[in-house]
Design an enzyme around this catalytic site. Structure first.
Site, PDB file in Angstrom:
ATOM      1  CB  SER A  97      -2.097  -4.688   1.196  1.00  0.00           C
ATOM      2  OG  SER A  97      -1.154  -5.252   0.672  1.00  0.00           O
ATOM      3  CG  HIS A 111       0.600  -4.978  -5.267  1.00  0.00           C
ATOM      4  ND1 HIS A 111       1.317  -3.907  -5.432  1.00  0.00           N
ATOM      5  CD2 HIS A 111       0.668  -5.137  -3.938  1.00  0.00           C
ATOM      6  CE1 HIS A 111       2.068  -3.570  -4.189  1.00  0.00           C
ATOM      7  NE2 HIS A 111       1.312  -4.184  -3.239  1.00  0.00           N
ATOM      8  CG  ASN A 113       0.510  -1.181   0.593  1.00  0.00           C
ATOM      9  OD1 ASN A 113       1.139  -0.140   0.526  1.00  0.00           O
ATOM     10  ND2 ASN A 113       0.418  -2.248   1.110  1.00  0.00           N
ATOM     11  CE1 TYR A 114      -1.677   4.558  -3.468  1.00  0.00           C
ATOM     12  CE2 TYR A 114      -3.253   2.941  -3.772  1.00  0.00           C
ATOM     13  CZ  TYR A 114      -2.211   3.749  -4.415  1.00  0.00           C
ATOM     14  OH  TYR A 114      -2.044   3.772  -5.626  1.00  0.00           O
ATOM     15  NE  ARG A 115       4.215   1.387   2.460  1.00  0.00           N
ATOM     16  CZ  ARG A 115       4.529   1.326   1.421  1.00  0.00           C
ATOM     17  NH1 ARG A 115       3.180   1.092   0.686  1.00  0.00           N
ATOM     18  NH2 ARG A 115       5.400   1.570   0.940  1.00  0.00           N
ATOM     19  CB  SER A 265       3.040  -9.357  11.579  1.00  0.00           C
ATOM     20  OG  SER A 265       3.890 -10.366  11.518  1.00  0.00           O
ATOM     21  NE  ARG A 266      -5.092 -13.882  10.879  1.00  0.00           N
ATOM     22  CZ  ARG A 266      -5.497 -14.561   9.709  1.00  0.00           C
ATOM     23  NH1 ARG A 266      -5.001 -14.206   8.570  1.00  0.00           N
ATOM     24  NH2 ARG A 266      -6.279 -15.578   9.940  1.00  0.00           N
TER      25      ARG A 266
END
Length: 307
Positions: A97, A111, A113-115, A265-266
């Site tokens: 991301s 922006h 994002n690939y998930r 989560s961070r």
């Protein structure tokens, strides 16, 4: 396939960091590896206060564990039928991301994002899907840049199926919509989620093509405008548009919400997408027929950039 997807997201992170560093050689990425006690971890690469980029983050994460109740509820609201075992849903999620906020108001924010997501249900069957997208948020409209950006993404989609670009372009326009403002966050790109057909391999190859298109669709635009002159008024308008970016990410963005709902989560990595600076002025309205009004028109009424 999980290990190939992991390799793809690491390669995408490295390619983007290399391309950004080449444009802003005086700045350097802070590289921050982190672990999550519930399982997995990631690497956050963040550049701040460069000559060209005010803030650029490129993060990868590979996490696993048990889905929180809130996260499962969010997925079920999208039509996922998730059968938990003793209330537990083991999951694995991985992705890359990035959000890039340049200093110059004539260089757009970008922006991508690939998930990949996998959930094991009570009977041992696995549900899997891919999601992602790439989108552009200019402060000022430059039609040539908009066409270049969209054409590059269309070419990546067309290698797989000519129906994909129009479908995912519309999805992008609909997804990045700030309802309380009646405008899109930017001039779009592509966006998709819950993609699990025709086959795992075919979807992976499609995602790979989209990830490989990120540098060519954006970096030429940065090169073209990063030394453009700008006025204090143009910088002010950029700050106001950044305010809209923050509103979308904190109120509507699904990835931000999922991250905030996932135990362990961070938070710093999740909120990496927010700009270093932004502004909210009371009742600010641009002058009619101004360049500021021109971009608002496109944000309220998305255009077809490739035909």
């Amino acid at each position: 396939l999980r290990s190939r997807m992991e390799l793809l997201i690491m390669e995408t992170q490295a390619e983007m960091c290399r391309a950004l560093t080449a444009l802003d050689p005086g700045a350097s990425f802070a590289v921050d590896s982190w672990e999550r006690k519930e399982g997995g971890g990631g690497i956050s690469c963040v550049l701040q206060d460069g000559e060209v980029f005010e803030k650029a983050g490129v993060n990868v994460s590979v996490v696993s564990g048990l889905l929180s109740e809130e996260a499962a509820r969010q997925m079920r609201s999208r039509g996922k039928s998730l059968k938990a075992k003793d209330g537990k849903l083991p999951f694995c999620a991985m992705g890359v991301s990035s959000v890039i906020h340049p200093k110059n108001p004539h260089v757009p924010t970008m922006h991508f994002n690939y998930r990949y997501f996998e959930i094991e249900e009570a009977d041992g069957t696995k549900q899997w899907w891919f999601g992602g997208g790439t989108d552009l948020t200019p402060t000022y409209l430059n039609e040539e840049d908009a066409v270049h950006f969209h054409k590059t993404l269309k070419e990546a989609c067309d290698k797989h199926d000519p129906k994909l670009y129009p479908k995912y372009k519309k999805w992008c326009d609909d997804y990045f919509y700030i309802k309380h403002r009646g405008e899109r966050r930017g001039i779009g790109g592509i966006f998709f989620d819950d993609m699990d057909s025709p086959s795992k391999e075919e979807v992976f190859q499609f995602v790979k093509s989209c990830a490989k298109a990120v540098v060519p669709c954006y970096i030429p635009i940065v090169k073209k405008h990063c030394h453009d002159s700008f006025t204090p008024e143009e910088k002010l308008w950029q700050q106001l548009r950044r305010g809209r970016y923050v509103e979308f990410n904190l109120v509507y963005d699904r990835g931000t919400k999922f991250g905030l709902l996932t135990p362990g989560s961070r938070i710093e990595s999740i909120l990496m997408s927010l700009p270093l600076t932004a502004r909210w002025e009371y009742m600010h309205t641009p002058l009619e027929s101004s360049k500021e009004a021109e971009i608002l028109e496109v944000l309220r009424n998305p255009k077809d950039w490739v035909h």
